[in-house]
Every structure is written in C-alpha cells, then in structure tokens.
Design a protein around this motif. Structure first.
Motif, PDB file in Angstrom:
ATOM      1  N   SER A 157      32.674  27.423  45.033  1.00  0.00           N
ATOM      2  CA  SER A 157      33.156  28.400  46.003  1.00  0.00           C
ATOM      3  C   SER A 157      34.241  29.284  45.396  1.00  0.00           C
ATOM      4  CB  SER A 157      33.701  27.678  47.250  1.00  0.00           C
ATOM      5  OG  SER A 157      34.269  28.592  48.162  1.00  0.00           O
ATOM      6  N   ASP A 158      35.137  28.691  44.607  1.00  0.00           N
ATOM      7  CA  ASP A 158      36.188  29.469  43.936  1.00  0.00           C
ATOM      8  C   ASP A 158      35.604  30.456  42.936  1.00  0.00           C
ATOM      9  OD1 ASP A 158      38.449  28.529  45.237  1.00  0.00           O
ATOM     10  OD2 ASP A 158      38.722  26.842  43.875  1.00  0.00           O
ATOM     11  N   ILE A 159      34.536  30.049  42.256  1.00  0.00           N
ATOM     12  CA  ILE A 159      33.885  30.958  41.307  1.00  0.00           C
ATOM     13  C   ILE A 159      33.304  32.166  42.023  1.00  0.00           C
ATOM     14  CG2 ILE A 159      31.896  31.188  39.753  1.00  0.00           C
ATOM     15  CD1 ILE A 159      32.423  28.334  38.811  1.00  0.00           C
ATOM     16  N   VAL A 160      32.570  31.920  43.121  1.00  0.00           N
ATOM     17  CA  VAL A 160      31.991  33.026  43.903  1.00  0.00           C
ATOM     18  C   VAL A 160      33.107  33.918  44.440  1.00  0.00           C
ATOM     19  CG1 VAL A 160      30.639  33.609  45.950  1.00  0.00           C
ATOM     20  CG2 VAL A 160      29.957  31.678  44.519  1.00  0.00           C
ATOM     21  N   PHE A 161      34.123  33.288  44.978  1.00  0.00           N
ATOM     22  CA  PHE A 161      35.273  33.986  45.551  1.00  0.00           C
ATOM     23  C   PHE A 161      35.919  34.915  44.523  1.00  0.00           C
ATOM     24  CE2 PHE A 161      39.695  34.068  47.098  1.00  0.00           C
ATOM     25  CZ  PHE A 161      39.478  34.338  48.438  1.00  0.00           C
ATOM     26  N   THR A 162      36.137  34.386  43.315  1.00  0.00           N
ATOM     27  CA  THR A 162      36.805  35.153  42.268  1.00  0.00           C
ATOM     28  C   THR A 162      35.929  36.290  41.758  1.00  0.00           C
ATOM     29  OG1 THR A 162      37.975  33.144  41.580  1.00  0.00           O
ATOM     30  CG2 THR A 162      37.937  34.963  40.029  1.00  0.00           C
ATOM     31  N   MET A 163      34.642  36.027  41.581  1.00  0.00           N
ATOM     32  CA  MET A 163      33.742  37.059  41.055  1.00  0.00           C
ATOM     33  C   MET A 163      33.554  38.209  42.035  1.00  0.00           C
ATOM     34  SD  MET A 163      30.821  34.731  39.153  1.00  0.00           S
ATOM     35  CE  MET A 163      29.949  36.166  38.550  1.00  0.00           C
ATOM     36  N   VAL A 164      33.738  37.958  43.315  1.00  0.00           N
ATOM     37  CA  VAL A 164      33.606  39.016  44.310  1.00  0.00           C
ATOM     38  C   VAL A 164      34.811  39.962  44.270  1.00  0.00           C
ATOM     39  CG1 VAL A 164      33.590  39.472  46.801  1.00  0.00           C
ATOM     40  CG2 VAL A 164      32.110  37.700  45.857  1.00  0.00           C
ATOM     41  N   ILE A 165      36.003  39.431  44.006  1.00  0.00           N
ATOM     42  CA  ILE A 165      37.233  40.208  44.132  1.00  0.00           C
ATOM     43  C   ILE A 165      37.747  40.739  42.801  1.00  0.00           C
ATOM     44  CG2 ILE A 165      39.659  40.132  44.848  1.00  0.00           C
ATOM     45  CD1 ILE A 165      37.727  40.107  47.167  1.00  0.00           C
ATOM     46  N   VAL A 166      37.879  39.875  41.799  1.00  0.00           N
ATOM     47  CA  VAL A 166      38.660  40.215  40.609  1.00  0.00           C
ATOM     48  C   VAL A 166      38.032  41.302  39.734  1.00  0.00           C
ATOM     49  CG1 VAL A 166      39.767  39.292  38.537  1.00  0.00           C
ATOM     50  CG2 VAL A 166      39.745  37.947  40.644  1.00  0.00           C
ATOM     51  N   PRO A 167      36.726  41.270  39.416  1.00  0.00           N
ATOM     52  CA  PRO A 167      36.191  42.337  38.552  1.00  0.00           C
ATOM     53  C   PRO A 167      36.453  43.739  39.079  1.00  0.00           C
ATOM     54  CG  PRO A 167      34.602  40.556  38.734  1.00  0.00           C
ATOM     55  CD  PRO A 167      35.685  40.263  39.730  1.00  0.00           C
ATOM     56  N   ASN A 168      36.235  43.947  40.383  1.00  0.00           N
ATOM     57  CA  ASN A 168      36.501  45.272  40.941  1.00  0.00           C
ATOM     58  C   ASN A 168      37.997  45.572  40.949  1.00  0.00           C
ATOM     59  OD1 ASN A 168      35.356  47.688  42.397  1.00  0.00           O
ATOM     60  ND2 ASN A 168      36.805  46.983  43.936  1.00  0.00           N
ATOM     61  N   MET A 169      38.834  44.534  41.147  1.00  0.00           N
ATOM     62  CA  MET A 169      40.280  44.732  41.096  1.00  0.00           C
ATOM     63  C   MET A 169      40.711  45.178  39.707  1.00  0.00           C
ATOM     64  SD  MET A 169      43.339  42.011  41.885  1.00  0.00           S
ATOM     65  CE  MET A 169      43.094  41.167  40.313  1.00  0.00           C
ATOM     66  N   LEU A 170      40.112  44.609  38.664  1.00  0.00           N
ATOM     67  CA  LEU A 170      40.419  45.031  37.295  1.00  0.00           C
ATOM     68  C   LEU A 170      40.018  46.490  37.076  1.00  0.00           C
ATOM     69  CD1 LEU A 170      39.229  41.851  35.334  1.00  0.00           C
ATOM     70  CD2 LEU A 170      41.596  42.588  35.713  1.00  0.00           C
ATOM     71  N   ARG A 171      38.893  46.883  37.660  1.00  0.00           N
ATOM     72  CA  ARG A 171      38.448  48.287  37.551  1.00  0.00           C
ATOM     73  C   ARG A 171      39.449  49.215  38.219  1.00  0.00           C
ATOM     74  NH1 ARG A 171      35.448  51.940  40.680  1.00  0.00           N
ATOM     75  NH2 ARG A 171      35.288  50.408  42.380  1.00  0.00           N
ATOM     76  N   LEU A 172      39.978  48.801  39.370  1.00  0.00           N
ATOM     77  CA  LEU A 172      40.951  49.627  40.080  1.00  0.00           C
ATOM     78  C   LEU A 172      42.263  49.723  39.317  1.00  0.00           C
ATOM     79  CD1 LEU A 172      40.414  48.397  43.768  1.00  0.00           C
ATOM     80  CD2 LEU A 172      39.476  50.434  42.674  1.00  0.00           C
ATOM     81  N   ILE A 173      42.674  48.620  38.671  1.00  0.00           N
ATOM     82  CA  ILE A 173      43.911  48.646  37.895  1.00  0.00           C
ATOM     83  C   ILE A 173      43.763  49.581  36.706  1.00  0.00           C
ATOM     84  CG2 ILE A 173      45.428  47.263  36.413  1.00  0.00           C
ATOM     85  CD1 ILE A 173      44.901  44.896  38.261  1.00  0.00           C
ATOM     86  N   TRP A 174      42.641  49.463  36.004  1.00  0.00           N
ATOM     87  CA  TRP A 174      42.441  50.288  34.805  1.00  0.00           C
ATOM     88  C   TRP A 174      42.305  51.767  35.160  1.00  0.00           C
ATOM     89  CZ3 TRP A 174      43.321  49.104  29.973  1.00  0.00           C
ATOM     90  CH2 TRP A 174      42.866  49.978  28.969  1.00  0.00           C
TER      91      TRP A 174
END
Length: 307
Positions: free
Chosen positions: A69-86
C-alpha cells in the motif's frame, strides 16, 4: 461557456512549492533519494516476508500488504511532485487530476483498513493467545487483506464517479503538489453540496470507525499486558505491537490534523508541510520503524544479505 463569464477548464496548474529557486536542486535530490529508499525498503519487506519461513506469521503477512500500500501510495504522489519541483509548477489535465485523487484516496483508505486489521491481529495474539492460531488462519488473513483492498478502492469509486461528472471553472490554479478532494470541489462550478456530504459520510467507515476500533483494541491490549505478572513478559508483549502503535500515531495524527481539525488560519505552506508528513515521510519511515523495532525482520535481512 457558462453564465457569469465562467469558462469550462480542462487542465489545472499545480503550483507545487513556490519560491524555491535557490534550493530547488537540493529539494529535488532530497525527495528523489527519499522516493528511491521508500520503494526499495518497502519492496525489501515484501520480498523478505515472501521468502523467509520465519516471517510467515499473520503479523508479517499484513505488514507486507501495508508495504505494498505504501508503494502504491508513494508512486501516485511523489513522481509528479518531483516534476512540479523541477519545473516550479506544472500542468495536469482534469482527467489526470481526478485519477490521481482516486488512487491517492484508495491508498489512504486501504492503509487505514490494513492498520485496523493489524490491530485486530495484535489483539488476538495478546488477549486470546490460546485461540490465536485457530482464529487467524490462512483463510481469515487472506479475507481480511483482500477486503481491505477491495473496500478501499470501492468506497473511493463512490466519490470519484460524481466528481468525474463535475464541471470545473477558472481560475485553474491549485496551490498544492497533488490533487486532493478540497481543491477539486473548490474549482467546480457545479453544485457540490451532496458530493461534500457524501465525502464526509464515506470517510467514517474508512477512517473514523477504524481509528475508533484501533483505540478500543489497544485499550484491551494494554489492560491485558498490565495483568501479566512478570516484567519480561510485559516487555515482550508490548514489543510485539510497539511498531504498529508508532505507525498508527504518525499516520492518523497527520490525517486528523489536516482533515478533521479546522484549517482556518493555516497557510497553504503549513498544509503542504502536513501533507508531506503522510504522503512522503510516513511511507519512508514505516519500514524503518518495523525493521528497527523487530528482531525477526532484522535477522531475516541479515540471513538474506549473507546468503
């Protein structure tokens, strides 16, 4: 076009984290490393539980599902968050935004239910040890895990369907790093009264009721532990559920702070920091907490590493 010069929008501008030009690379690198460690550590727990015979007990079975569940949770949020930061912000279509919220909310609901199942498992193990293996057999643990995933996704679909039928109007700016329920409803030019009521009512069976159940089981657990005559026995019994208590307090503490306590007076930046606690920090620390507080996982890891 709608009345009052309102225009239907098909995409949102997510601002992410503003005014970070001077330390954008540092922040991006920090979250990227956290993301990699989170995926690796949770995947490692799943592998250890699946391949190590000493970790085939119900407690570790549910822990593996929590890691998934943590893996699914993280993959949904973090990659796009990294895109927004960059990119210092970024565009998301309405469809992608609603889809992100669907998988995010489903993961949150599933994790709440899995934490509840894990508290029930600890309750049986400590309060009814003689009947534990009989009650918590393979069939029951499979049913509990599957129902947690099924209910987590099905309850969320009940709110996603009406959200997907909403019309969204400008301005299309969302001052956040992911698509949450409140920003989506706020940007709708349709009547959202019943959707907000539905969202509140559906939060009870997947968040409030499980939290109340967890509190009830741990009251029984603590009373049982206090009746154990030896100090060693009390310490051993408490150590079997200390990791779960830590995770529950961290996870529900941040959820309650954001979604239950009134947020008037809170700045957007404070809400973003609080959201980071359960979207990034909690999945990162969950495997660390269980590994540090659990001797069997540490031993299984050392055997696997030496092998």
């Amino acid at each position: 076009m709608l009345g009052n010069n309102q225009t239907i929008i098909t995409e949102f501008l997510l601002l992410g984290f503003q005014n970070i030009q001077s330390f954008k690379i540092l922040l991006f690198t920090l979250f990227l490393i956290t993301y990699i460690i989170t995926l690796s550590s949770n995947l490692l727990i799943i592998i250890l539980v699946s391949t190590s015979h000493q970790l085939h007990s119900p407690m570790y079975f549910f822990l593996a599902h929590l890691s998934l569940s943590d893996i699914v949770f993280t993959m949904v949020i973090v990659p796009n968050m990294l895109r927004l930061i960059w990119g210092e912000g970024g565009i998301m279509s309405v469809t992608d935004c609603v889809s992100q919220f669907h998988f995010f909310a489903s993961s949150v609901a599933t994790e709440c239910l899995l934490l509840t199942v894990m508290s029930y498992d600890r309750y049986l193990a400590i309060c009814h040890p003689l009947h534990y293996t009989t009650i918590m057999d393979l069939k029951l643990r499979l049913q509990l895990a599957l129902w947690s995933w099924f209910l987590g996704f099905m309850v969320t679909i009940l709110i996603i369907i009406p959200i997907s039928l909403l019309q969204f109007c400008g301005p299309n700016v969302i001052d956040h790093f992911f698509c949450d329920f409140a920003p989506l409803v706020k940007h709708s030019c349709s009547d959202t009264y019943f959707i907000e009521i539905e969202g509140f009512l559906l939060s009870a069976p997947v968040a409030l009721f499980p939290f109340a159940f967890i509190i009830g089981t741990y009251v029984c657990i603590f009373l049982t532990i206090l009746r154990i005559p030896s100090t060693t026995g009390r310490h051993k019994a408490f150590s079997t559920c200390s990791s779960h208590i830590t995770v529950v307090c961290t996870y529900y503490g941040t959820l309650i702070t954001i979604y239950v306590i009134p947020s008037r007076g809170h700045s957007f930046n404070i809400n973003k920091v609080l959201s980071l606690l359960y979207t990034v920090v909690t999945p990162f620390f969950n495997p660390i907490i269980y590994c540090l507080r659990n001797r069997e996982i540490g031993e299984a890891f050392r055997r696997r590493f030496h092998h």
